[in-house]
Design an enzyme around this catalytic site. Structure first.
Site, PDB file in Angstrom:
ATOM      1  N   HIS A 267       0.840  -1.204   0.000  1.00  0.00           N
ATOM      2  CA  HIS A 267       0.000   0.000   0.000  1.00  0.00           C
ATOM      3  C   HIS A 267       0.878   1.258   0.000  1.00  0.00           C
ATOM      4  O   HIS A 267       0.661   2.174  -0.809  1.00  0.00           O
ATOM      5  CB  HIS A 267      -0.901  -0.017   1.241  1.00  0.00           C
ATOM      6  N   GLU A 268       1.876   1.294   0.898  1.00  0.00           N
ATOM      7  CA  GLU A 268       2.758   2.454   0.978  1.00  0.00           C
ATOM      8  C   GLU A 268       3.562   2.619  -0.314  1.00  0.00           C
ATOM      9  O   GLU A 268       3.780   3.739  -0.790  1.00  0.00           O
ATOM     10  CB  GLU A 268       3.695   2.327   2.177  1.00  0.00           C
ATOM     11  N   HIS A 271       1.772   4.455  -3.018  1.00  0.00           N
ATOM     12  CA  HIS A 271       1.856   5.921  -2.978  1.00  0.00           C
ATOM     13  C   HIS A 271       3.065   6.426  -3.756  1.00  0.00           C
ATOM     14  O   HIS A 271       2.987   7.414  -4.483  1.00  0.00           O
ATOM     15  CB  HIS A 271       1.935   6.402  -1.522  1.00  0.00           C
ATOM     16  N   GLU A 341      -5.600   6.973  -1.344  1.00  0.00           N
ATOM     17  CA  GLU A 341      -5.628   5.821  -0.445  1.00  0.00           C
ATOM     18  C   GLU A 341      -6.343   4.629  -1.086  1.00  0.00           C
ATOM     19  O   GLU A 341      -5.891   3.486  -0.953  1.00  0.00           O
ATOM     20  CB  GLU A 341      -6.316   6.198   0.870  1.00  0.00           C
ATOM     21  N   ASP A 345      -4.521   1.118  -1.759  1.00  0.00           N
ATOM     22  CA  ASP A 345      -5.089  -0.158  -1.281  1.00  0.00           C
ATOM     23  C   ASP A 345      -5.139  -1.179  -2.413  1.00  0.00           C
ATOM     24  O   ASP A 345      -4.789  -2.353  -2.238  1.00  0.00           O
ATOM     25  CB  ASP A 345      -6.503   0.057  -0.729  1.00  0.00           C
TER      26      ASP A 345
END
Length: 399
Positions: A267-268, A271, A341, A345
Site C-alpha cells: 500500500h505504501e 503511494h 488511499e 489499497d
C-alpha cells in the site's frame, strides 16, 4: 476590529463544534447496529473511544479559540510592549518565539490529559512522565533553534523585500518543507525514537525482494520503537531521494503476520509508484502560496488595532488565523488524499493478495480501535483516509 476578529473565531469554533456533534450522533446511531469490519464488542468499544475523542476535540477547540481571543484582546499588546522596544529584527524574533513558548505552556495541561488520562484509559499511551518531559524539552529546543531561525528569515523577507515579501516567504517555506521531508527519517525521527535496521530474517528478505521487484531504491529497512510511547500500529516510507527508507513500527511487526505486513508495505509503495508524495507536496505548496498571498496583503491597520504593528505581528496573526484558512482548504487536500488511499489499497492488494490487504486493514482497525464508519460531512472536511468500511468494501468490489 477586535469585534470582527472575535466573530470570525467564534463562528469558526461553532462550525467545528457542530460538525463534531454530527459525528458523535452518527457514531451513537451506528454503534447500535450490527458490527462491520470489527467484532461486535470491538465495534462498540471503538464507538465509545471515537465519541470520547470528539468530545476532547470540542473542548480543545473551544479552549484554543478562547486563548486566541485573550491574546487578541490584551495578551498580544502586553507581550509586544515588553519585547519590542526599537522594532529590531531580534526583538521581533523574541516576540514571536515568546508567543509560541507561552502558547505551548498554556496548552500543556491538554497534552498531559491526552497522554496520561484519555489515551491511557483507551489503552494506547505507554508514555511515562520521564519520556513526556524529555520529548517536551527536545521539542522546545528544536523550536527555539530552528523555529527562531525560520522566523528570523521570514522577518527579513517582510522588512526588506517590499510588497511581494510574501512570495519570497512562500518560496522559503516551501524549501524548508522539502528539507524537512529529506532529513526527517535520518535526522529528526531518531531524536525522539530509537530507529534500528531490521534484523535479518524472513521479513527483511521478503521486504527487500518486494522493493527489488518494483525497482524501489531505499537506504534500508528499519524498525522504530513506537511501543515506548503508543500501542497504535503504523508503517511508512520516509524521506526523499537517497534518504528514502522503509520504517516499521515495532507494534506493527508484533501484531501482523508476514503476508499482512507485505500488503501494508505494498500500500505504501503504491503511494510512491503513483507519485502521491510529490502530488501532495505540490498541493501543499499551492496551499502555502495561497496562505501567504492572503495574509501578506492584509491591511496594516489591523495590526495597529490589535497592538502589534511590526513584522513579528504579521507572523503571530498568521499563526492565530491560519487554522481557519486550513478549515476551508483541507477538504480539497482530504479529497485527493482519500482517492490516493483507495488506489494504494488496490496496489497493495495486487502486491500480495486481496485477502491479506483486507485482513491487515481489519487488524489495523482492531488494534487502533478505529470506528469503521464516519459521517459524510465530517469525512469530507477532515479525513485524509476513507473509513475502514469504505476501504474494505472497495477492495471487495475490485476484480
Amino acid at each position: 476590529m477586535f469585534s470582527t476578529l472575535s466573530i470570525i473565531l467564534i463562528a469558526y469554533v461553532c462550525a467545528k463544534t457542530y460538525i463534531s456533534l454530527l459525528q458523535i450522533n452518527f457514531i451513537k446511531k451506528h454503534s447500535k447496529e450490527e458490527a462491520v469490519v470489527l467484532e461486535q464488542s470491538e465495534y462498540e468499544n471503538a464507538a465509545k473511544i471515537a465519541i470520547e475523542n470528539q468530545k476532547f476535540d470540542i473542548f480543545s477547540n473551544i479552549f484554543s479559540v478562547t486563548i486566541s481571543l485573550l491574546w487578541l484582546g490584551f495578551g498580544l499588546k502586553i507581550l509586544f510592549a515588553n519585547t519590542v522596544k526599537t522594532d529590531s529584527i531580534l526583538e521581533n524574533v523574541i516576540f514571536v518565539v515568546s508567543f509560541l513558548l507561552i502558547n505551548t505552556i498554556i496548552e500543556l495541561p491538554l497534552s498531559v490529559y491526552e497522554k496520561f488520562v484519555k489515551d491511557k484509559k483507551q489503552g494506547f499511551s505507554n508514555v511515562t512522565p520521564k519520556i513526556f518531559i524529555t520529548d517536551l524539552i527536545k521539542s522546545m529546543l528544536l523550536m527555539l533553534v530552528f523555529g527562531s531561525a525560520f522566523i528570523w528569515l521570514i522577518i527579513i523577507c517582510i522588512e526588506n523585500l517590499g510588497t511581494l515579501w510574501w512570495l519570497w516567504a512562500f518560496l522559503l517555506s516551501f524549501a524548508i518543507i522539502l528539507t524537512i521531508n529529506l532529513i526527517y527519517p535520518t535526522i529528526i525521527a531518531p531524536i525522539f525514537n530509537k530507529v534500528t535496521p531490521l534484523e535479518d530474517g524472513e521479513l527483511k528478505s521478503s521486504i527487500q525482494d518486494l522493493l527489488l521487484s518494483l525497482g524501489f531504491k531505499s537506504s534500508g529497512v528499519f524498525t522504530l520503537d513506537a511501543s515506548k510511547r503508543d500501542n497504535r500500529l503504523n508503517a511508512y516510507f520516509g524521506g526523499l531521494g537517497k534518504t528514502k527508507r522503509v520504517v516499521l513500527f515495532d507494534t506493527l511487526i508484533k501484531k501482523l503476520n508476514l503476508d499482512e505486513i507485505i500488503a501494508v508495505l505494498g500500500h505504501e509503495l503504491g503511494h510512491f509508484k503513483h507519485k502521491d508524495i510529490i502530488k501532495m507536496i505540490v498541493l501543499s505548496s499551492i496551499m502555502i502560496f495561497a496562505l501567504f498571498a492572503i495574509f501578506g496583503n492584509i491591511s496594516d491597520s489591523i495590526y495597529q488595532d490589535i497592538g502589534m504593528p511590526s513584522s513579528g505581528g504579521v507572523i503571530v496573526f498568521l499563526m492565530i488565523f491560519s487554522p481557519i484558512f486550513n478549515f476551508f482548504f483541507n477538504p480539497i487536500m482530504a479529497f485527493i488524499s482519500r482517492k490516493n488511499e483507495f488506489n494504494a489499497d488496490k496496489f497493495g492488494s495486487k502486491i500480495k493478495d486481496k485477502d491479506s490487504m483486507i485482513s491487515a486493514l481489519k487488524k489495523l482497525g482492531s488494534e487502533n480501535k478505529a470506528f469503521p464508519k464516519s459521517h459524510q460531512l465530517y469525512s469530507t472536511l477532515y479525513h485524509s483516509h476513507p473509513s475502514l468500511y469504505e476501504r474494505i468494501e472497495r477492495l471487495k468490489s475490485e476484480n
